[in-house]
Design a protein around this motif. Structure first.
Motif, PDB file in Angstrom:
ATOM      1  N   LEU A  49      45.150  45.722  38.051  1.00  0.00           N
ATOM      2  CA  LEU A  49      46.165  44.731  38.401  1.00  0.00           C
ATOM      3  C   LEU A  49      47.303  44.739  37.386  1.00  0.00           C
ATOM      4  O   LEU A  49      47.085  45.008  36.199  1.00  0.00           O
ATOM      5  N   HIS A  50      48.501  44.424  37.851  1.00  0.00           N
ATOM      6  CA  HIS A  50      49.648  44.231  36.969  1.00  0.00           C
ATOM      7  C   HIS A  50      50.409  42.995  37.428  1.00  0.00           C
ATOM      8  O   HIS A  50      50.182  42.468  38.519  1.00  0.00           O
ATOM      9  N   GLY A  51      51.308  42.554  36.586  1.00  0.00           N
ATOM     10  CA  GLY A  51      52.116  41.386  36.893  1.00  0.00           C
ATOM     11  C   GLY A  51      52.544  40.727  35.598  1.00  0.00           C
ATOM     12  O   GLY A  51      52.230  41.206  34.497  1.00  0.00           O
ATOM     13  N   ASN A  52      53.247  39.608  35.718  1.00  0.00           N
ATOM     14  CA  ASN A  52      53.754  38.981  34.499  1.00  0.00           C
ATOM     15  C   ASN A  52      52.651  38.360  33.653  1.00  0.00           C
ATOM     16  O   ASN A  52      52.892  37.954  32.518  1.00  0.00           O
ATOM     17  N   LEU A  53      51.432  38.305  34.169  1.00  0.00           N
ATOM     18  CA  LEU A  53      50.307  37.831  33.367  1.00  0.00           C
ATOM     19  C   LEU A  53      49.593  38.979  32.664  1.00  0.00           C
ATOM     20  O   LEU A  53      48.858  38.762  31.702  1.00  0.00           O
ATOM     21  N   ALA A  54      49.802  40.214  33.154  1.00  0.00           N
ATOM     22  CA  ALA A  54      49.139  41.389  32.576  1.00  0.00           C
ATOM     23  C   ALA A  54      50.092  42.579  32.636  1.00  0.00           C
ATOM     24  O   ALA A  54      49.894  43.508  33.423  1.00  0.00           O
ATOM     25  N   PRO A  55      51.151  42.581  31.813  1.00  0.00           N
ATOM     26  CA  PRO A  55      52.125  43.680  31.863  1.00  0.00           C
ATOM     27  C   PRO A  55      51.510  45.058  31.641  1.00  0.00           C
ATOM     28  O   PRO A  55      51.951  46.039  32.233  1.00  0.00           O
ATOM     29  N   ASN A  56      50.482  45.132  30.790  1.00  0.00           N
ATOM     30  CA  ASN A  56      49.838  46.417  30.513  1.00  0.00           C
ATOM     31  C   ASN A  56      48.586  46.639  31.352  1.00  0.00           C
ATOM     32  O   ASN A  56      47.894  47.633  31.172  1.00  0.00           O
ATOM     33  N   GLY A  57      48.306  45.689  32.235  1.00  0.00           N
ATOM     34  CA  GLY A  57      47.193  45.863  33.147  1.00  0.00           C
ATOM     35  C   GLY A  57      46.027  44.928  32.897  1.00  0.00           C
ATOM     36  O   GLY A  57      45.844  44.376  31.804  1.00  0.00           O
ATOM     37  N   ALA A  58      45.250  44.739  33.927  1.00  0.00           N
ATOM     38  CA  ALA A  58      43.976  44.016  33.885  1.00  0.00           C
ATOM     39  C   ALA A  58      43.126  44.654  34.980  1.00  0.00           C
ATOM     40  O   ALA A  58      43.632  45.402  35.815  1.00  0.00           O
ATOM     41  N   ILE A  59      41.834  44.382  34.970  1.00  0.00           N
ATOM     42  CA  ILE A  59      40.972  44.999  35.977  1.00  0.00           C
ATOM     43  C   ILE A  59      40.096  43.946  36.645  1.00  0.00           C
ATOM     44  O   ILE A  59      39.860  42.861  36.106  1.00  0.00           O
ATOM     45  N   ILE A  60      39.608  44.312  37.830  1.00  0.00           N
ATOM     46  CA  ILE A  60      38.662  43.481  38.563  1.00  0.00           C
ATOM     47  C   ILE A  60      37.737  44.418  39.333  1.00  0.00           C
ATOM     48  O   ILE A  60      38.142  45.514  39.727  1.00  0.00           O
ATOM     49  N   LYS A  61      36.514  43.990  39.529  1.00  0.00           N
ATOM     50  CA  LYS A  61      35.524  44.774  40.262  1.00  0.00           C
ATOM     51  C   LYS A  61      35.320  44.128  41.631  1.00  0.00           C
ATOM     52  O   LYS A  61      34.526  43.197  41.776  1.00  0.00           O
ATOM     53  N   PRO A  62      36.022  44.608  42.653  1.00  0.00           N
ATOM     54  CA  PRO A  62      35.924  43.976  43.976  1.00  0.00           C
ATOM     55  C   PRO A  62      34.502  43.943  44.524  1.00  0.00           C
ATOM     56  O   PRO A  62      34.133  43.001  45.238  1.00  0.00           O
ATOM     57  N   ALA A  63      33.688  44.953  44.199  1.00  0.00           N
ATOM     58  CA  ALA A  63      32.332  45.004  44.737  1.00  0.00           C
ATOM     59  C   ALA A  63      31.478  43.846  44.256  1.00  0.00           C
ATOM     60  O   ALA A  63      30.502  43.471  44.910  1.00  0.00           O
ATOM     61  N   ALA A  64      31.811  43.269  43.107  1.00  0.00           N
ATOM     62  CA  ALA A  64      31.038  42.160  42.560  1.00  0.00           C
ATOM     63  C   ALA A  64      31.716  40.813  42.781  1.00  0.00           C
ATOM     64  O   ALA A  64      31.220  39.789  42.318  1.00  0.00           O
ATOM     65  N   ALA A  65      32.855  40.819  43.485  1.00  0.00           N
ATOM     66  CA  ALA A  65      33.632  39.595  43.697  1.00  0.00           C
ATOM     67  C   ALA A  65      33.363  39.006  45.076  1.00  0.00           C
ATOM     68  O   ALA A  65      32.740  39.632  45.933  1.00  0.00           O
ATOM     69  N   SER A  66      33.846  37.793  45.284  1.00  0.00           N
ATOM     70  CA  SER A  66      33.749  37.138  46.592  1.00  0.00           C
ATOM     71  C   SER A  66      34.952  37.535  47.435  1.00  0.00           C
ATOM     72  O   SER A  66      36.098  37.323  47.012  1.00  0.00           O
ATOM     73  N   PRO A  67      34.735  38.106  48.604  1.00  0.00           N
ATOM     74  CA  PRO A  67      35.859  38.591  49.420  1.00  0.00           C
ATOM     75  C   PRO A  67      36.935  37.538  49.678  1.00  0.00           C
ATOM     76  O   PRO A  67      38.126  37.857  49.674  1.00  0.00           O
ATOM     77  N   HIS A  68      36.524  36.286  49.863  1.00  0.00           N
ATOM     78  CA  HIS A  68      37.516  35.262  50.199  1.00  0.00           C
ATOM     79  C   HIS A  68      38.397  34.895  49.007  1.00  0.00           C
ATOM     80  O   HIS A  68      39.428  34.218  49.180  1.00  0.00           O
ATOM     81  N   LEU A  69      38.020  35.333  47.802  1.00  0.00           N
ATOM     82  CA  LEU A  69      38.817  35.012  46.622  1.00  0.00           C
ATOM     83  C   LEU A  69      39.685  36.173  46.156  1.00  0.00           C
ATOM     84  O   LEU A  69      40.427  36.037  45.179  1.00  0.00           O
ATOM     85  N   LEU A  70      39.605  37.314  46.826  1.00  0.00           N
ATOM     86  CA  LEU A  70      40.383  38.476  46.390  1.00  0.00           C
ATOM     87  C   LEU A  70      41.881  38.268  46.640  1.00  0.00           C
ATOM     88  O   LEU A  70      42.705  39.013  46.102  1.00  0.00           O
ATOM     89  N   ARG A  71      42.209  37.295  47.444  1.00  0.00           N
ATOM     90  CA  ARG A  71      43.594  36.830  47.571  1.00  0.00           C
ATOM     91  C   ARG A  71      43.547  35.318  47.431  1.00  0.00           C
ATOM     92  O   ARG A  71      42.995  34.624  48.278  1.00  0.00           O
ATOM     93  N   HIS A  72      44.120  34.821  46.332  1.00  0.00           N
ATOM     94  CA  HIS A  72      43.908  33.410  46.000  1.00  0.00           C
ATOM     95  C   HIS A  72      45.076  32.889  45.171  1.00  0.00           C
ATOM     96  O   HIS A  72      45.668  33.614  44.363  1.00  0.00           O
ATOM     97  N   ARG A  73      45.372  31.617  45.382  1.00  0.00           N
ATOM     98  CA  ARG A  73      46.384  30.933  44.570  1.00  0.00           C
ATOM     99  C   ARG A  73      45.811  29.604  44.131  1.00  0.00           C
ATOM    100  O   ARG A  73      45.315  28.821  44.962  1.00  0.00           O
ATOM    101  N   GLY A  74      45.810  29.363  42.828  1.00  0.00           N
ATOM    102  CA  GLY A  74      45.256  28.117  42.323  1.00  0.00           C
ATOM    103  C   GLY A  74      45.873  27.723  40.999  1.00  0.00           C
ATOM    104  O   GLY A  74      46.548  28.526  40.333  1.00  0.00           O
ATOM    105  N   ARG A  75      45.638  26.459  40.637  1.00  0.00           N
ATOM    106  CA  ARG A  75      46.187  25.949  39.372  1.00  0.00           C
ATOM    107  C   ARG A  75      45.291  26.339  38.198  1.00  0.00           C
ATOM    108  O   ARG A  75      44.059  26.305  38.301  1.00  0.00           O
ATOM    109  N   ALA A  76      45.933  26.700  37.087  1.00  0.00           N
ATOM    110  CA  ALA A  76      45.212  27.137  35.890  1.00  0.00           C
ATOM    111  C   ALA A  76      44.538  25.971  35.180  1.00  0.00           C
ATOM    112  O   ALA A  76      45.111  24.880  35.051  1.00  0.00           O
ATOM    113  N   VAL A  77      43.318  26.219  34.746  1.00  0.00           N
ATOM    114  CA  VAL A  77      42.619  25.337  33.806  1.00  0.00           C
ATOM    115  C   VAL A  77      42.354  26.205  32.582  1.00  0.00           C
ATOM    116  O   VAL A  77      41.575  27.168  32.645  1.00  0.00           O
TER     117      VAL A  77
END
Length: 571
Positions: free
Chosen positions: A375-403
Motif C-alpha cells: 500500500l502507498h498513500g499520504n500515510l505510508a509514502p514509502n509503503g506499508a503491507i497487508i496480508k489479504p488472506a488473513a484479513a476480513s474481506p468486508h474490511l479490505l475497503r474501509h473508511r473509519g475514524r482514527a483512535v
C-alpha cells in the motif's frame, strides 16, 4: 576441487601453521588437515530458543554426512534468538546475529558451512551472514512441531493463542479453560506448526534454492529429517568442490521464486522484511514493488492457519512445498538454481498433491490473487503491507475514524478505558513501534480489540502500525508503515478522529486531512517521549544505524558483503 581456503591456515611448516594445526588436533589424524574441506555447522541450538533445542541432534547427523563425504565437520555455536522469550523483541537482534555469524565464518579456517535454524529470526540471520561472507552454504531448517489438540480440536501455535485469549476477554471462554490449553499447545520439539514466520522462512529458504530439495517442512521429530541432514552434510562437501557459493545460487530469479512461494503458501508478512534484507546483502535489486508485481496473480493454494484451518504436519503429508509449487511452475523463474547446482524447478517435476483439501489444485484455490499487498498513500509514502488472506474481506475497503495510541504502554493502558471513543468502524492506530522507535520493530501490530466490542461480537477491525505482527496472527492489519513515526513518517501526525481510508484493491492507505494542514501539524509529544533513546551498547548502535522496514531494516553499514578473505595472521 579448487584450492581450499582452510589451507591458508593449515598448509606449511612455519610457526603459524603449526599453531593452527596443533590446537585443533585433539585426536584428529594428520589427514584432517591435508586437502579435506573444513565444514562449519553454524548451530543455533539453545535451551532459551525452545524451537531450536533439538538442533544438536540435527548437527550430529550433518556431521556424519560430512565425514562420509571426506570433509571435517566443526560445530560452531552462533547467536540464537528465541522469538517467544527475548525482550523487547527478537527483531532487535536479527542484525546482530547476522553480523556475529558473518564475522565468525570469515575469521575461521573453514571452506563451507551448514546453517541450522528454525525459530523466526535464525534462518534469516544465517542467510544474511552467509550471503555477506560468500562461502559455500546450505540450510537445514529445523522443522515444525507435531499437532497438539485441546478438547479434541487441533491447536495452531500462536494463532490459537491470539484466538483463545480474545475469547476469554469476550467472555465466551473461561480463564481456567484457556490456561488448561497451555499444556496442549506445544506437543513436540520443533517450531510453530502454523504458517508463521518460522515455517514460512524454512520453506522460502528452499524456494530460494538454499536447502536440499524436499527437506523444508519435514516435522522436527520425523526421522526423515535426520536422513536429509546426513545428505546435506554430504552435499556441502560437493558444494565446496564445485565452488557453489550463495552469490551463484541467490539470484534475482531465486527471490522471484520465493515471492511466488510466499503467496501460494499464505506465508508470513515478516518474510517481506527478511527477503529484502537478504537481497541487500547480495546486491540483488529487490523492492517492495516486486512483492506486489510478482505475486499479484498467484493463488493461495494452502489451507493452513492462520489463513485457513490445517497445520504444518498436514502440509507435509499432503505433498509439501514441491506439490504446492508444481501447481504454479509456469510462474517460477526456470533459470534459478539450487544448492545441487541444478535448476530449482527440476526438483518439482515428480511432486503430487496427496490431499487436495490441504493443498488445493490451482483451479480451485483457497483464494485468488492472494499475495502480500503493498500500500502507498499520504500515510505510508514509502509503503506499508497487508496480508489479504488473513484479513476480513468486508474490511479490505474501509473508511473509519482514527483512535491513536502513542506507544504499546499507552495502548495497554487505554484500550479498555470506558471513556475511549471507539466503535467497530474505528481504525486503531499504534505508532512508535518501527525499527528505530521501539527499538527493533515488535510484533504488536495485531492489536487486541476493545473488550466491550468483543462482547458485542466484533472479531476484527482495521489496525494500522509501523511495527510487525506474528506470522501466526490474523486480521485486517496494515503494518510496516514506512517511514516509521520515529523517523518522521506521517504516522506521527495522525490525531484521534482523523478519517483513514483503506482500499486494498487500489493499494492505498490515506488519512483524509488537507495536505497543508497535515504537513503543518507538530508530531505527537507523547509519541516523542515514548521513543527509544538508548545510551550505549547494541541498542544504541541499532537505533543510530537501522534502515527502514521498506528496505529490510538492516543496519546501514551491513548492507552488502565483504567476502571471505582475511589477509592478516593472528600470531
Amino acid at each position: 576441487m579448487p584450492e581450499l581456503r582452510s589451507a591458508e591456515w593449515y598448509a606449511g611448516s612455519d610457526r603459524n601453521a603449526y599453531i593452527h594445526r596443533a590446537w585443533m588436533r585433539r585426536g584428529a589424524p594428520n589427514s584432517a588437515f591435508e586437502g579435506r574441506p573444513q565444514i562449519a555447522i553454524a548451530n543455533t541450538a539453545s535451551d532459551l530458543t525452545p524451537c531450536n533445542s533439538h538442533l544438536d541432534e540435527i548437527s550430529e547427523h550433518v556431521a556424519r554426512g560430512v565425514w562420509e563425504a571426506g570433509g571435517v565437520p566443526l560445530n560452531l555455536p552462533v547467536v540464537s534468538i528465541g522469538e517467544t522469550q527475548v525482550r523487547p523483541t527478537a527483531m532487535l537482534w536479527r542484525n546482530m546475529a547476522a553480523m556475529a555469524t558473518e564475522e565468525m565464518l570469515r575469521a575461521n579456517p573453514i571452506d563451507g558451512v551448514v546453517l541450522l535454524g528454525g525459530c523466526d529470526k535464525t534462518i534469516p540471520s544465517l542467510l544474511m551472514a552467509a550471503a555477506s561472507v560468500d562461502l559455500p552454504a546450505v540450510v537445514v531448517p529445523g522443522g515444525p512441531m507435531l499437532t497438539g489438540t485441546f478438547r479434541g480440536t487441533p491447536l495452531g501455535c500462536g494463532t490459537d493463542v491470539w484466538r483463545l485469549s480474545e475469547e476469554v476477554r469476550a467472555g465466551t471462554l473461561s480463564e481456567a479453560a484457556f490456561l488448561d490449553s497451555e499444556s496442549s499447545m506445544i506437543r513436540s520439539r520443533g517450531h510453530c506448526n502454523t504458517m508463521g514466520t518460522a515455517s514460512t522462512m524454512g520453506l522460502l529458504a528452499e524456494a530460494l534454492g538454499t536447502v536440499l530439495p524436499g527437506t523444508a517442512g519435514t516435522p522436527a521429530p520425523d526421522s526423515r529429517l535426520l536422513a536429509r541432514s546426513h545428505e546435506t552434510g554430504r552435499l556441502i562437501v560437493a558444494m565446496v568442490a564445485a565452488d557453489r557459493r550463495p552469490s551463484r545460487v541467490l539470484t534475482a530469479g531465486s527471490f522471484h521464486n520465493a515471492i511466488v512461494a510466499l503467496a501460494a503458501l499464505g506465508g508470513s508478512t515478516n518474510a517481506v522484511v527478511h527477503l529484502l534484507a537478504i537481497a541487500g546483502r547480495l546486491g540483488v535489486p529487490l523492492t517492495l514493488a516486486d512483492f506486489d508485481r510478482i505475486a499479484a496473480e498467484v493463488p493461495l493454494l494452502v489451507d493452513l492457519q492462520p489463513a485457513g484451518k490445517y497445520l504444518m504436519e498436514d502440509l507435509h503429508r499432503a505433498g509439501g512445498l514441491a506439490a504446492v509449487l508444481r501447481e504454479v511452475t509456469d510462474l517460477l523463474d526456470s533459470d534459478a538454481i539450487d544448492v545441487t547446482g541444478r535448476p530449482f524447478v527440476e526438483s518439482l517435476a515428480e511432486a503430487q498433491i496427496w490431499d487436495p483439501d490441504v493443498i488445493r489444485p490451482r483451479g480451485s484455490p483457497v483464494q485468488f490473487n492472494a499475495g502480500i499487498a503493498v500500500l502507498h498513500g499520504n500515510l505510508a509514502p514509502n509503503g506499508a503491507i497487508i496480508k489479504p488472506a488473513a484479513a476480513s474481506p468486508h474490511l479490505l475497503r474501509h473508511r473509519g475514524r482514527a483512535v491513536v495510541f502513542d506507544s504499546v504502554e499507552d495502548f495497554n493502558a487505554r484500550i479498555d478505558a470506558p471513556e475511549l471513543e471507539v466503535d467497530a468502524d474505528s481504525v486503531l492506530v499504534l505508532r512508535g513501534c518501527g525499527p528505530r522507535g521501539y527499538p527493533g520493530m515488535p510484533e504488536v501490530a495485531n492489536m487486541p480489540l476493545p473488550t466491550r466490542l468483543l462482547r458485542q461480537g466484533v472479531r476484527d477491525m482495521v489496525r494500522v502500525c509501523d511495527g510487525r505482527m506474528s506470522g501466526t496472527a490474523y486480521g485486517t492489519v496494515v503494518l510496516h508503515v514506512a517511514p516509521e513515526a520515529a523517523a518522521g513518517g506521517p504516522l506521527d501526525r495522525v490525531r484521534d478522529g482523523d478519517w483513514i481510508t483503506l482500499d486494498v484493491e487500489s493499494r492505498s492507505i490515506t488519512v483524509d486531512v488537507p495536505e497543508e494542514e497535515f504537513a503543518a501539524r507538530e508530531p505527537s509529544a507523547a509519541l516523542r517521549a515514548a521513543l527509544a533513546r538508548p545510551l550505549r551498547g547494541w541498542q544504541k548502535l541499532y537505533v543510530d544505524t537501522v534502515l527502514g522496514a521498506d528496505t529490510g531494516a538492516d543496519l546501514d553499514f551491513l548492507v552488502g558483503s565483504s567476502g571471505g578473505v582475511v589477509s592478516r595472521e593472528s600470531h
